[in-house]
Design a protein around this motif. Structure first.
Motif, PDB file in Angstrom:
ATOM      1  N   LEU A  83      -4.605  -7.159 -14.761  1.00  0.00           N
ATOM      2  CA  LEU A  83      -3.753  -6.091 -14.243  1.00  0.00           C
ATOM      3  C   LEU A  83      -4.531  -4.837 -13.891  1.00  0.00           C
ATOM      4  O   LEU A  83      -3.966  -3.891 -13.347  1.00  0.00           O
ATOM      5  N   SER A  84      -5.823  -4.824 -14.188  1.00  0.00           N
ATOM      6  CA  SER A  84      -6.611  -3.593 -14.028  1.00  0.00           C
ATOM      7  C   SER A  84      -6.749  -3.153 -12.580  1.00  0.00           C
ATOM      8  O   SER A  84      -7.026  -1.977 -12.307  1.00  0.00           O
ATOM      9  N   GLY A  85      -6.538  -4.070 -11.633  1.00  0.00           N
ATOM     10  CA  GLY A  85      -6.666  -3.713 -10.218  1.00  0.00           C
ATOM     11  C   GLY A  85      -5.348  -3.395  -9.542  1.00  0.00           C
ATOM     12  O   GLY A  85      -5.310  -3.246  -8.309  1.00  0.00           O
ATOM     13  N   LEU A  86      -4.275  -3.281 -10.301  1.00  0.00           N
ATOM     14  CA  LEU A  86      -2.978  -2.980  -9.698  1.00  0.00           C
ATOM     15  C   LEU A  86      -3.007  -1.657  -8.946  1.00  0.00           C
ATOM     16  O   LEU A  86      -3.579  -0.680  -9.442  1.00  0.00           O
ATOM     17  N   PRO A  87      -2.391  -1.581  -7.767  1.00  0.00           N
ATOM     18  CA  PRO A  87      -2.334  -0.320  -7.013  1.00  0.00           C
ATOM     19  C   PRO A  87      -1.274   0.609  -7.599  1.00  0.00           C
ATOM     20  O   PRO A  87      -0.253   0.906  -6.981  1.00  0.00           O
ATOM     21  N   SER A  88      -1.517   1.085  -8.805  1.00  0.00           N
ATOM     22  CA  SER A  88      -0.546   1.875  -9.540  1.00  0.00           C
ATOM     23  C   SER A  88      -1.281   2.834 -10.469  1.00  0.00           C
ATOM     24  O   SER A  88      -2.431   2.597 -10.853  1.00  0.00           O
ATOM     25  N   ARG A  89      -0.631   3.905 -10.841  1.00  0.00           N
ATOM     26  CA  ARG A  89      -1.165   4.814 -11.852  1.00  0.00           C
ATOM     27  C   ARG A  89      -1.203   4.134 -13.220  1.00  0.00           C
ATOM     28  O   ARG A  89      -1.860   4.611 -14.135  1.00  0.00           O
ATOM     29  N   PHE A  90      -0.528   2.984 -13.339  1.00  0.00           N
ATOM     30  CA  PHE A  90      -0.399   2.300 -14.620  1.00  0.00           C
ATOM     31  C   PHE A  90      -0.880   0.849 -14.497  1.00  0.00           C
ATOM     32  O   PHE A  90      -0.062  -0.076 -14.515  1.00  0.00           O
ATOM     33  N   PRO A  91      -2.195   0.629 -14.362  1.00  0.00           N
ATOM     34  CA  PRO A  91      -2.705  -0.735 -14.158  1.00  0.00           C
ATOM     35  C   PRO A  91      -2.833  -1.515 -15.473  1.00  0.00           C
ATOM     36  O   PRO A  91      -3.920  -1.965 -15.864  1.00  0.00           O
ATOM     37  N   GLY A 373       5.804  -6.213 -11.333  1.00  0.00           N
ATOM     38  CA  GLY A 373       6.850  -5.615 -10.522  1.00  0.00           C
ATOM     39  C   GLY A 373       6.336  -4.761  -9.386  1.00  0.00           C
ATOM     40  O   GLY A 373       7.092  -4.422  -8.462  1.00  0.00           O
ATOM     41  N   VAL A 374       5.054  -4.414  -9.411  1.00  0.00           N
ATOM     42  CA  VAL A 374       4.477  -3.553  -8.377  1.00  0.00           C
ATOM     43  C   VAL A 374       4.449  -4.255  -7.023  1.00  0.00           C
ATOM     44  O   VAL A 374       4.554  -3.613  -5.974  1.00  0.00           O
ATOM     45  N   GLY A 375       4.351  -5.574  -7.033  1.00  0.00           N
ATOM     46  CA  GLY A 375       4.270  -6.321  -5.782  1.00  0.00           C
ATOM     47  C   GLY A 375       5.609  -6.767  -5.238  1.00  0.00           C
ATOM     48  O   GLY A 375       5.661  -7.523  -4.268  1.00  0.00           O
ATOM     49  N   ILE A 376       6.709  -6.317  -5.839  1.00  0.00           N
ATOM     50  CA  ILE A 376       8.034  -6.716  -5.381  1.00  0.00           C
ATOM     51  C   ILE A 376       8.625  -5.618  -4.501  1.00  0.00           C
ATOM     52  O   ILE A 376       8.818  -4.485  -4.945  1.00  0.00           O
ATOM     53  N   ASP A 377       8.884  -5.947  -3.244  1.00  0.00           N
ATOM     54  CA  ASP A 377       9.510  -5.027  -2.291  1.00  0.00           C
ATOM     55  C   ASP A 377      10.894  -5.531  -1.930  1.00  0.00           C
ATOM     56  O   ASP A 377      11.251  -6.675  -2.203  1.00  0.00           O
ATOM     57  N   TYR A 378      11.673  -4.673  -1.290  1.00  0.00           N
ATOM     58  CA  TYR A 378      12.960  -5.071  -0.740  1.00  0.00           C
ATOM     59  C   TYR A 378      12.807  -5.252   0.763  1.00  0.00           C
ATOM     60  O   TYR A 378      11.927  -4.653   1.391  1.00  0.00           O
ATOM     61  N   ALA A 379      13.672  -6.041   1.353  1.00  0.00           N
ATOM     62  CA  ALA A 379      13.626  -6.253   2.797  1.00  0.00           C
ATOM     63  C   ALA A 379      13.808  -4.927   3.520  1.00  0.00           C
ATOM     64  O   ALA A 379      14.828  -4.259   3.360  1.00  0.00           O
ATOM     65  N   GLY A 380      12.805  -4.529   4.283  1.00  0.00           N
ATOM     66  CA  GLY A 380      12.872  -3.278   5.031  1.00  0.00           C
ATOM     67  C   GLY A 380      12.665  -2.039   4.193  1.00  0.00           C
ATOM     68  O   GLY A 380      12.783  -0.915   4.697  1.00  0.00           O
ATOM     69  N   ALA A 381      12.334  -2.205   2.903  1.00  0.00           N
ATOM     70  CA  ALA A 381      12.147  -1.049   2.017  1.00  0.00           C
ATOM     71  C   ALA A 381      11.013  -1.341   1.040  1.00  0.00           C
ATOM     72  O   ALA A 381      11.245  -1.693  -0.116  1.00  0.00           O
ATOM     73  N   PRO A 382       9.761  -1.184   1.486  1.00  0.00           N
ATOM     74  CA  PRO A 382       8.626  -1.436   0.584  1.00  0.00           C
ATOM     75  C   PRO A 382       8.496  -0.347  -0.477  1.00  0.00           C
ATOM     76  O   PRO A 382       8.977   0.775  -0.299  1.00  0.00           O
ATOM     77  N   ARG A 383       7.832  -0.699  -1.567  1.00  0.00           N
ATOM     78  CA  ARG A 383       7.563   0.276  -2.622  1.00  0.00           C
ATOM     79  C   ARG A 383       6.675   1.385  -2.083  1.00  0.00           C
ATOM     80  O   ARG A 383       5.714   1.155  -1.358  1.00  0.00           O
ATOM     81  N   ALA A 384       6.992   2.630  -2.460  1.00  0.00           N
ATOM     82  CA  ALA A 384       6.203   3.787  -2.024  1.00  0.00           C
ATOM     83  C   ALA A 384       5.056   4.020  -2.994  1.00  0.00           C
ATOM     84  O   ALA A 384       5.259   4.081  -4.213  1.00  0.00           O
ATOM     85  N   ALA A 385       3.849   4.153  -2.463  1.00  0.00           N
ATOM     86  CA  ALA A 385       2.694   4.485  -3.300  1.00  0.00           C
ATOM     87  C   ALA A 385       2.814   5.922  -3.789  1.00  0.00           C
ATOM     88  O   ALA A 385       3.399   6.782  -3.119  1.00  0.00           O
ATOM     89  N   ASP A 386       2.233   6.189  -4.952  1.00  0.00           N
ATOM     90  CA  ASP A 386       2.328   7.510  -5.573  1.00  0.00           C
ATOM     91  C   ASP A 386       1.271   8.443  -4.975  1.00  0.00           C
ATOM     92  O   ASP A 386       0.269   8.765  -5.606  1.00  0.00           O
ATOM     93  N   VAL A 387       1.513   8.900  -3.747  1.00  0.00           N
ATOM     94  CA  VAL A 387       0.521   9.701  -3.036  1.00  0.00           C
ATOM     95  C   VAL A 387       0.439  11.111  -3.627  1.00  0.00           C
ATOM     96  O   VAL A 387       1.401  11.634  -4.196  1.00  0.00           O
TER      97      VAL A 387
END
Length: 464
Positions: A83-91, A373-387
């Motif tokens: 999980l260390s490479g997850l694109p999240s503040r919480f890998p 759960g980080v890789g789960i998106d909705y149709a037409g509504a992807p998860r927003a990165a914590d910019v």
């Protein structure tokens, strides 16, 4: 008594939902059949996407202080979910008992104005086109404009609205015990399966440990008492040691089902968490899926109550969350079936094939994304990165407003949306303007000239 929204069930799902609704100014009352809070909990893992959900409510850092971070999960000795490479503040996955999650969520909900009534066992529900009437065991009745059943696998709300719960039992006679260990494991989470048994050991953080154990040879009904020797035997079989189990303060037995209701909404009644879907404990996704149900539902229900919801918004809860529930059933079911392969030959094939697949970066990323759960998106509504924003804060801090967030480089504050919209400037310049939903998914992205049209589509007409 009348309340705008009645939530049945004060677990993590119901409490997060209550806090969101109360923060939005919606009157909400939570009814819980238990008279007191309890530390008897099955959930211990909080995955990355759930931590992002809690971060958007200002709770993640406080929860992280209560637990231990695990950057990888090892299954079947050789297959590792990194999980260390997850694109999240919480890998990582945070190991902390469920009651720590409930404590923070309840404190937030009450502070925001939610009412919590304990010792209230719902026995009946009737609804018409205008309202719902709840009946309780003590004879009291409550009316509500909306009701959410977050009352678990044996949901009284689900039964009252006649929703079937199709599926089947995957595991029976799973043993639970809170124990002290003479020689505790070195890792914060210890899990393994060896043919006829599996065991899972995790600390409470106060000197006690929770053991989940299963022995294929000892299958009995849930009512049969568990003995400490049965816990020791199954743990030794799966892990090679029982870590010197010395005493127990609580033991029980349960069975694990795979079930999902066909409809998350029936009229003015909605279902969330284990009331809507249950699955095997493999992967620790139960509480996490419920938290994310609540995050998806809360702002849509608030918008509906407040009268600005675009057509079909509340029904998108079913459209977005039902497929996720089905995905979690499949993924956790696959893990548990792989864990319980009977022969040494099939287990060897599982380990070899699994190791090869997990060595492939695309497969590894996909698996970690689904589990977390980080890789789960909705149709037409992807998860927003914590910019990062220009003022040094983050998007998920801006989401603590409970509003949609408009990320724009333009010097523009759309008129008439002050109560529903927070405007922020990203640190990195972009040609596109982004509208982020309160649950951290992207509603729209496009040129600045189209912002007004996008706001009307997603937030309804401007305020007068």
């Amino acid at each position: 008594m009348h309340t705008t929204v009645a939530i049945v069930g004060a677990g993590p799902t119901g409490l997060l939902l209550a806090g969101d609704l109360a923060r939005a100014g919606v009157g909400v009352t939570v009814f819980e059949r238990r008279s007191d809070t309890s530390n008897l909990t099955r959930a211990f893992g909080v995955h990355a996407r759930s931590l992002e959900v809690l971060d958007a409510r200002g709770l993640a850092d406080d929860l992280i202080a209560t637990g231990a971070k695990i950057e990888g999960l090892r299954f079947f000795d050789r297959i590792r979910f990194d999980l260390s490479g997850l694109p999240s503040r919480f890998p990582y996955v945070l190991i902390t008992p469920q009651y720590n999650v409930e404590h923070l969520l309840e404190e937030r909900a009450v502070k925001a104005g939610a009412q919590i009534v304990r010792g209230a066992s719902m026995t009946g529900l009737d609804q018409d086109s205008d309202r719902v009437t709840l009946t309780f065991a003590d004879g009291a009745t409550v009316t509500a404009d909306w009701v959410v059943g977050a009352d678990g696998v044996h949901s009284a709300v689900r039964a009252a609205i006649g929703q079937p719960f199709p599926g089947r039992s995957v595991l029976t006679s799973i043993m639970l015990a809170d124990v002290r260990l003479a020689t505790p494991p070195a890792d914060a989470l210890t899990v393994n399966a060896v043919g006829g048994a599996f065991a899972f050991v995790v600390p409470f953080g106060d000197g006690w440990y929770r053991i989940f154990a299963w022995d294929r040879r000892k299958q009995v009904s849930d009512e049969v008492p568990v003995t400490l020797e049965q816990i020791r035997e199954a743990t030794r079989q799966a892990l090679g040691t029982d870590f010197g189990v010395t005493e127990s303060r609580w033991m029980s037995r349960f069975h694990s089902d795979e079930r999902q209701v066909p409809n998350y909404r029936v009229g003015r009644v909605l279902l969330a968490g284990d009331a809507a879907h249950v699955h095997s404990p493999a992967g620790g996704q139960g509480m996490n899926t419920g938290l994310q149900d609540a995050a998806n539902l809360s702002w849509k229900l608030a918008a509906t109550v407040q009268g600005w919801a675009p057509a079909g918004l509340l029904d998108s809860y079913q459209a977005e969350r039902h497929p996720v529930g089905r995905l979690v059933l499949r993924s956790s079911g696959t893990l548990i079936r792989l864990a319980l392969l009977r022969t040494a030959a099939t287990r060897a094939i599982r380990n070899t094939v699994g190791s090869v697949l997990m060595s492939l970066p695309p497969v590894r990323r996909k698996a970690a994304g689904i589990l977390s759960g980080v890789g789960i998106d909705y149709a037409g509504a992807p998860r927003a990165a914590d910019v990062t924003l220009r003022d040094g804060s983050r998007l998920y801090e801006a989401l603590r407003s409970g509003k949609h967030v408009l990320l724009t480089d333009e010097d523009q504050t759309p008129r008439g949306y002050d109560l529903r919209l927070h405007v922020a400037t990203p640190q990195a310049r972009s040609r596109l303007t982004t509208l982020v939903r309160p649950d951290g998914y992207i509603a729209w992205q496009g040129p600045a000239a189209e912002v007004e049209s996008a706001l009307r589509t997603h937030l309804g007409p401007a305020e007068r």
